[in-house]
Design an enzyme around this catalytic site. Structure first.
Site, PDB file in Angstrom:
ATOM      1  N   ASP A 134      36.019  37.454  61.807  1.00  0.00           N
ATOM      2  CA  ASP A 134      35.235  37.152  60.732  1.00  0.00           C
ATOM      3  C   ASP A 134      33.587  36.827  61.630  1.00  0.00           C
ATOM      4  O   ASP A 134      33.985  35.545  62.490  1.00  0.00           O
ATOM      5  CB  ASP A 134      34.921  36.359  59.476  1.00  0.00           C
ATOM      6  CG  ASP A 134      35.616  37.800  58.075  1.00  0.00           C
ATOM      7  OD1 ASP A 134      36.057  38.110  58.817  1.00  0.00           O
ATOM      8  OD2 ASP A 134      35.916  37.516  57.428  1.00  0.00           O
ATOM      9  N   HIS A 162      24.995  37.265  56.237  1.00  0.00           N
ATOM     10  CA  HIS A 162      26.019  36.372  55.271  1.00  0.00           C
ATOM     11  C   HIS A 162      26.455  35.825  53.808  1.00  0.00           C
ATOM     12  O   HIS A 162      26.438  34.205  53.723  1.00  0.00           O
ATOM     13  CB  HIS A 162      27.094  35.307  56.317  1.00  0.00           C
ATOM     14  CG  HIS A 162      28.333  34.680  56.965  1.00  0.00           C
ATOM     15  ND1 HIS A 162      28.530  32.987  56.088  1.00  0.00           N
ATOM     16  CD2 HIS A 162      29.624  34.743  56.587  1.00  0.00           C
ATOM     17  CE1 HIS A 162      29.391  33.136  55.922  1.00  0.00           C
ATOM     18  NE2 HIS A 162      30.201  34.585  56.900  1.00  0.00           N
ATOM     19  N   HIS A 198      38.006  33.277  62.850  1.00  0.00           N
ATOM     20  CA  HIS A 198      36.288  33.340  62.878  1.00  0.00           C
ATOM     21  C   HIS A 198      36.415  33.734  64.479  1.00  0.00           C
ATOM     22  O   HIS A 198      36.693  32.822  65.276  1.00  0.00           O
ATOM     23  CB  HIS A 198      35.891  32.420  62.368  1.00  0.00           C
ATOM     24  CG  HIS A 198      36.121  32.598  60.462  1.00  0.00           C
ATOM     25  ND1 HIS A 198      37.563  31.835  60.069  1.00  0.00           N
ATOM     26  CD2 HIS A 198      35.340  33.284  59.724  1.00  0.00           C
ATOM     27  CE1 HIS A 198      37.105  32.229  58.673  1.00  0.00           C
ATOM     28  NE2 HIS A 198      36.364  33.069  58.905  1.00  0.00           N
TER      29      HIS A 198
END
Length: 220
Positions: A35, A90, A188
């Site tokens: 992510d 985000h 991430h």
């Protein structure tokens, strides 16, 4: 103390059965996801590690990061990985009006679409993969997105690589102790998570490769 569990409880999955939490499979395969990229300091390093193990993954990209780093985004696609939408900025679904949330998702989708025609390879089917930042999404937002054709992808296992209160070893152990065939695992490709992720990812790839697992992208 973490309020979010490393492994998503069965009851949570049953509460939201229309979301994708894991992949039903009889094969020895895992589904790595990343992510918050693309990030110039981190994403190329991740791609190099995946390439070394012939592993494929799914990258849930932030629209504004795609606009800043289109060359990295195109490399993700050209190396056979899958792409998902992670909103444009985000944003937190729980704190955002549904109308504004959908606009932000659409903006990210436009950023994705603008880069796809510039790649040399066949356009992947990326339209319908979406992961809400922080896992925060209102039921109404989810229903609206699914009505638009999005597949909402959550997770089975969180690495907590972004958490600076846990050690490298704890990050690694959380993945290895909780993952099973079909698990969707969250890492991430961000600067914030880089310390733990850079330690854990190669060891996860090595550990499961020795056990005969393959790493595959989530099908759109």
């Amino acid at each position: 103390m973490k309020l979010t569990p490393t492994k998503t409880p069965f009851v949570v999955k049953k509460m939201f059965p229309d979301y994708v939490w894991e992949i039903n499979t009889t094969q020895k395969e895992l589904f790595l996801t990343f992510d918050d990229g693309p990030t110039p300091e981190i994403t190329p390093w991740v791609l190099d590690r995946l390439q070394h193990y012939n592993a494929k993954a799914t990258f849930f990209c932030i629209g504004s990061n795609i606009e800043k780093h289109p060359e990295i985004f195109k490399r993700i696609i050209e190396e056979g990985h899958q792409i998902g939408n992670h909103t444009h900025n985000h944003i937190k679904g729980w704190k955002t009006k549904t109308k504004d949330y959908l606009v932000n998702v659409h903006e990210a989708q436009n950023s994705i679409a603008l880069q796809i025609p510039k790649t040399k390879h066949q356009k992947p089917n990326i339209v319908n993969l979406f992961r809400p930042p922080y896992g925060q999404i209102k039921p109404k937002q989810g229903k609206k997105l699914m009505a638009l054709g999005y597949k909402i992808v959550m997770w089975d296992v969180l690495s907590f690589d972004w958490d600076k209160t846990i050690t490298n070893e704890a990050c690694l152990n959380q993945v290895i102790s909780k993952s099973k065939a079909g698990s969707i695992i969250v890492f991430h490709d961000s600067v914030k998570a880089s310390n733990n992720m850079i330690y854990a990812l190669p060891k996860v790839l090595e550990h499961y490769s020795k056990l005969g697992f393959q790493f595959n992208a989530i099908e759109a």
